[in-house]
Enzyme design. Structure first.
Site, PDB file in Angstrom:
ATOM      1  N   GLY A   1      -2.592   1.050   5.230  1.00 13.40           N
ATOM      2  CA  GLY A   1      -3.081   2.180   6.002  1.00 13.40           C
ATOM      3  C   GLY A   1      -2.131   3.352   5.989  1.00 13.40           C
ATOM      4  O   GLY A   1      -0.946   3.196   6.291  1.00 13.40           O
TER       5      GLY A   1
ATOM      6  N   ASP B   1       0.855  -1.189   0.000  1.00 13.20           N
ATOM      7  CA  ASP B   1       0.000   0.000   0.000  1.00 13.20           C
ATOM      8  C   ASP B   1       0.889   1.236   0.000  1.00 13.20           C
ATOM      9  O   ASP B   1       1.600   1.491   0.971  1.00 13.20           O
ATOM     10  CB  ASP B   1      -0.903  -0.023   1.236  1.00 13.20           C
ATOM     11  CG  ASP B   1      -1.868   1.150   1.292  1.00 13.20           C
ATOM     12  OD1 ASP B   1      -1.863   1.980   0.354  1.00 13.20           O
ATOM     13  OD2 ASP B   1      -2.619   1.252   2.278  1.00 13.20           O
TER      14      ASP B   1
ATOM     15  N   ASP C   1       3.984  10.923   2.884  1.00 12.32           N
ATOM     16  CA  ASP C   1       3.768  11.580   4.175  1.00 12.32           C
ATOM     17  C   ASP C   1       4.681  10.996   5.247  1.00 12.32           C
ATOM     18  O   ASP C   1       5.206  11.729   6.095  1.00 12.32           O
ATOM     19  CB  ASP C   1       2.309  11.432   4.602  1.00 12.32           C
ATOM     20  CG  ASP C   1       1.359  12.131   3.641  1.00 12.32           C
ATOM     21  OD1 ASP C   1       1.781  13.114   3.007  1.00 12.32           O
ATOM     22  OD2 ASP C   1       0.201  11.683   3.522  1.00 12.32           O
TER      23      ASP C   1
END
Length: 312
Positions: free
Chosen positions: A285, A244, A250
């Site tokens: 996530g 993912d 970030d």
């Protein structure tokens, strides 16, 4: 202490084998509702890596906003400076992740647009006492520029993650001590298609001519090119099996702020951030996948990686 100014979003993540073509209907593999937003993700990266960090942001007075605040708090982020508004719902992002772990996103800014320069005035004491201010562009341009201006007055080190690039102006680039564009953002600013180290260096020099002191050109699996003090340095990527990629940039930005706050050199900071983001993409996530320091240490030991923070 690190302060992050940025967005808070609920990520609605759909997983598919491949993206549908225009007008096509595809069956998905599953859907999740996860805490996200570039600002919140970056602040949580700092918190999970052990830093004293605060987020300046805005959420709606709704269950999604409550969920995002809870996620900040459980990950060690000070949420005291998060504004709650009734004028808009909490920001939402529709994310599609395919079997290659690549993603597409549709961002509905919502409450993120309600952040004002007056809100920054209310946080001036926090900004002045910070060593690092980390900003991105999912909140209003004038708010980001005002915060950067105030931080500059007080000698705070400013990192600009210029995403989305459309919100960034040249005056903003000049206020940043360090910017971290990816390949697409670099092309937006310079017109140069970054395909290798040479093209990344050309783009970095063009940014320097525009007033950018230091830059990190992120080249995905090819690693990063650092431009600092008129010199280019390449940091290679770390090969992993990606699950993912949402939040990878970030986690990189947050880890970069952590390392620089620790006193690491830019090169050491990029090596640290590269390891953090590599480990993140192996996990699902945008926030839940961000590693802690202990998890990062285990990853580095398994890969024989030596970083500034775990040298004997």
């Amino acid at each position: 202490m690190i302060t992050v100014l940025g967005s808070m979003n609920l990520d609605v993540v759909a997983r598919v084998e491949r993206y549908p073509s225009h007008g096509e209907t595809k069956l998905g593999k599953g859907v999740e509702m996860l805490a996200g937003g570039k600002g919140a993700n970056q602040a949580i990266a700092c918190g999970r890596l052990g830093k004293d960090v605060s987020l300046i942001g805005c959420a709606g007075r709704d269950p999604f906003g409550d969920r995002l605040i809870h996620s900040l708090q459980k990950n060690g982020v000070n949420s005291e400076f998060v504004k709650i508004t009734e004028r808009a719902s909490t920001g939402t992002v529709l994310v599609t992740v395919d079997d290659t772990a690549e993603n597409t996103m549709i961002v509905i800014k919502g409450a993120n647009e309600m952040l004002t320069t007056q809100d920054i005035d209310a946080c001036i004491g926090l900004i002045r006492s910070s060593s690092v201010l980390l900003v991105q562009m999912e909140v209003p341009h004038e708010v980001v520029l005002y915060a950067m201006t105030e931080a500059r007055k007080h000698g705070v080190y400013i990192i600009l993650d210029p995403a989305p690039a459309e919100g960034v102006t040249l005056d903003m680039l000049g206020f940043a001590d360090l910017i971290t564009p990816n390949k697409q953002e670099t092309k937006h600013f310079t017109g140069i298609d970054v395909t290798d180290e040479a093209s990344a260096a050309a783009a970095a020099r063009q940014l320097a001519d525009a007033g950018v002191k230091n830059s990190i050109i992120k080249m995905a699996e090819q690693g990063s090119l650092i431009y600092a003090d008129g010199k280019c340095t390449r940091v290679k990527g770390i090969r992993v099996e990606a699950v993912d990629t949402v939040g990878a940039g970030d986690s990189f930005a947050g880890a970069l702020a952590v390392a620089l706050d620790d006193g690491a050199t830019i090169t050491e900071a990029v090596e640290f951030a590269t390891a953090v983001s590599a480990l993140k993409v192996t996990r699902s996530g945008a926030q839940d996948g961000i590693p802690t320091r202990d998890e990062l240490d285990e990853f580095c030991k398994s890969r024989n990686l030596t970083l500034y923070n775990n040298r004997p």
